[in-house]
Design an enzyme around this catalytic site. Structure first.
Site, PDB file in Angstrom:
ATOM      1  CG  ASP A   1      -8.529  -4.472  -2.567  1.00  0.00           C
ATOM      2  OD1 ASP A   1      -9.754  -4.363  -2.411  1.00  0.00           O
ATOM      3  OD2 ASP A   1      -7.802  -3.540  -2.926  1.00  0.00           O
TER       4      ASP A   1
ATOM      5  CG  HIS B   1      -2.097   0.891   1.057  1.00  0.00           C
ATOM      6  ND1 HIS B   1      -2.037   2.242   1.302  1.00  0.00           N
ATOM      7  CD2 HIS B   1      -3.351   0.633   0.622  1.00  0.00           C
ATOM      8  CE1 HIS B   1      -3.218   2.765   1.038  1.00  0.00           C
ATOM      9  NE2 HIS B   1      -4.037   1.823   0.622  1.00  0.00           N
TER      10      HIS B   1
END
Ligand code: CMC
Length: 431
Positions: free
Chosen positions: A366, A308
């Site tokens: 996710d 991320h």
């Protein structure tokens, strides 16, 4: 009090420019460089916005090193545990959790707008049945601007509020219609007696010929997933919404721009990509080879659902989702779901591998959401659609915040030009 400032000096030590330091409630302090070009003729260069705060905001706070995500000061884990999606929507839009009366009014306002104009159906019918539902979402949400002329005046605060309610209310209806169209089933009208998540399940899975009862475990899990995805500070799609809105485009067009940005596999498309990746790996025995492929970078393969831009620690949303995953798989009688087992093993192996440790790559939101959605019977092509549905609340809140700024301006980044310098035009026979 000590006032922090940063100076830009030339070779002789002469001050060319002074930057004051702005301090937010939490998070890194920022240098105010807005006047740099005017005073020195220099731009800053920060492709990907690694070191750039693009706006002021009071909505969402992330501390990526500590794995903190908060909406309006509340930890995401606490909201997912105790709140529900529309209460969180109220919080994001208005800044505080509602009292009973205010919440009842808000619910009425949202539910009152859940249907779409009948004419909008023809937009769906123009698509091939195998169109990706995100392609439909971009178009149909953009098309709302052609239907609701009474909420297009962005300078009227009342119209802005109506547009924001319409967007939040209609997204489940439009999302479910995109799904129903793809499987050739009739569209199901919204049922306002249901919760936001329950109504979405109803519109996706009910058929006119049979009674449909919403599964309460799936409803609760979906509600939590929507809360976790509702906002995430100035990510790519939110920045897209703000950038589009800065030109004073109408809110429906701005949200359509956000949906387009979210579609990419590096952003909202990642949960669909995670399931594709897990299916491709197929079995625990293939994990080692797959990880090698990721690490050698030759094939451009990434471990989807990992890494991320902001979180350099566990994504707090992934933590909540791993727990929900267990509950949903139990309810769906898929406790020995092979993809979940594969994902757990993949996570374990990656988290102990030097490549991922050195780069601070942890599971993101996710990594588990796709497995949960699939166990609930939601097809992979709808994953990003549900993300966009949830994120619409954050986009709308961020757009509203921007529109309320007294000194808002069109966003207009500059560039480092590396093309050909000036040259004279040559006739085609002389090139
Ligand atoms: N698998 C393998 N290597 C990775 C991964 C990954 N998933 N993510 C980053 N890296 C490596 C990358 O190759 C680079 O290595 P090196 O330093 O040797 O060049 C280093 O880590 C830094 O990566 P980056 O691409 O510069 O980092 P970024 O901040 O630009 O990218 C990201 C962030 C999310 C796009 C990226 O981590 C990624 O592509 N992840 C997979 C896709 C994914 O799961 N996306 C969902 C993000 S969460 C949902 C959302 O908020 O939208």
């Amino acid at each position: 009090m000590l006032k922090k400032e940063l100076y830009l000096v030339d070779e002789s030590g002469k001050r060319l420019c002074v930057f004051s330091v702005l301090k937010g409630t939490e998070g890194p302090e920022v240098f105010d460089i807005g006047h740099l070009y005017k005073e020195t003729g220099y731009f800053t260069f920060d492709p990907g916005f690694f070191s750039t705060a693009s706006c002021r905001s009071s909505i969402t706070f992330i501390d990526g090193d500590k794995g903190i995500l908060r909406y309006r000061g509340y930890d995401i884990g606490e909201l997912a545990e105790h709140s529900d999606f529309l209460e969180v929507a109220y919080l994001l839009l208005k800044g505080n959790l509602p009292g009973e009366e205010d919440f009842a009014l808000f619910l009425h306002q949202i539910k009152h707008h859940s249907m779409v104009h009948e004419q909008l159906i023809y937009f769906f019918k123009g698509f091939r049945r195998d169109a990706h539902p995100m392609a439909i979402m971009v178009s149909v949400v953009g098309a709302l601007s052609a239907f609701y002329h009474d909420s297009l005046d962005i300078n009227d605060p009342k119209q802005r509020v109506i547009a924001s309610h319409r967007l939040i209310a209609k997204m489940p209806t439009i999302s479910a219609m995109a799904y129903k169209y793809s499987i050739g089933q009739p569209f199901i009208f919204p049922k306002n007696s249901l919760s936001y998540a329950g109504n979405l399940l109803h519109m996706m899975f009910a058929v006119p010929a049979e009674e449909y009862v919403v599964n309460p475990v799936f409803e609760k899990a979906l509600d939590k997933i929507l809360i976790l995805h509702a906002d995430h500070e100035q990510n790519a799609s939110t920045s897209t919404v703000r950038l589009a809105g800065s030109s004073q485009a109408n809110p429906f067009a701005c949200i359509a721009a956000g949906i387009a940005s979210l579609w990419g596999p590096a952003h909202g498309g990642a949960n669909e990509a995670v399931l594709n990746m897990l299916n491709e790996i197929g079995h625990k025995k293939n994990i080692k080879n797959f990880i090698e492929k990721v690490k050698n970078k030759k094939d451009g393969v990434r471990l989807m659902g990992f890494g991320h831009r902001v979180y350099k620690n566990y994504d707090p949303r992934a933590d909540v989702l791993r727990k929900i995953c267990h509950e949903v798989l139990k309810e769906a009688k898929q406790e020995s779901n092979s993809l979940f087992e594969l994902a757990l093993e993949l996570e374990k192996i990656a988290l102990s591998d030097q490549y991922f440790i050195e780069r601070n790559l942890y599971p993101n939101v996710d990594f588990y959401s796709g497995i949960i959605l699939q166990a609930m019977g939601i097809p992979t092509t709808m994953f990003t659609v549900l993300f966009s549905l949830a994120r619409t609340t954050g986009w709308v809140a961020q757009w509203m915040e921007m529109m309320e700024e007294p000194d808002k301006r069109i966003s207009r980044p500059r560039q480092l030009y590396e093309g050909t310098a000036h040259r004279n035009y040559k006739d085609i026979n002389n090139r």
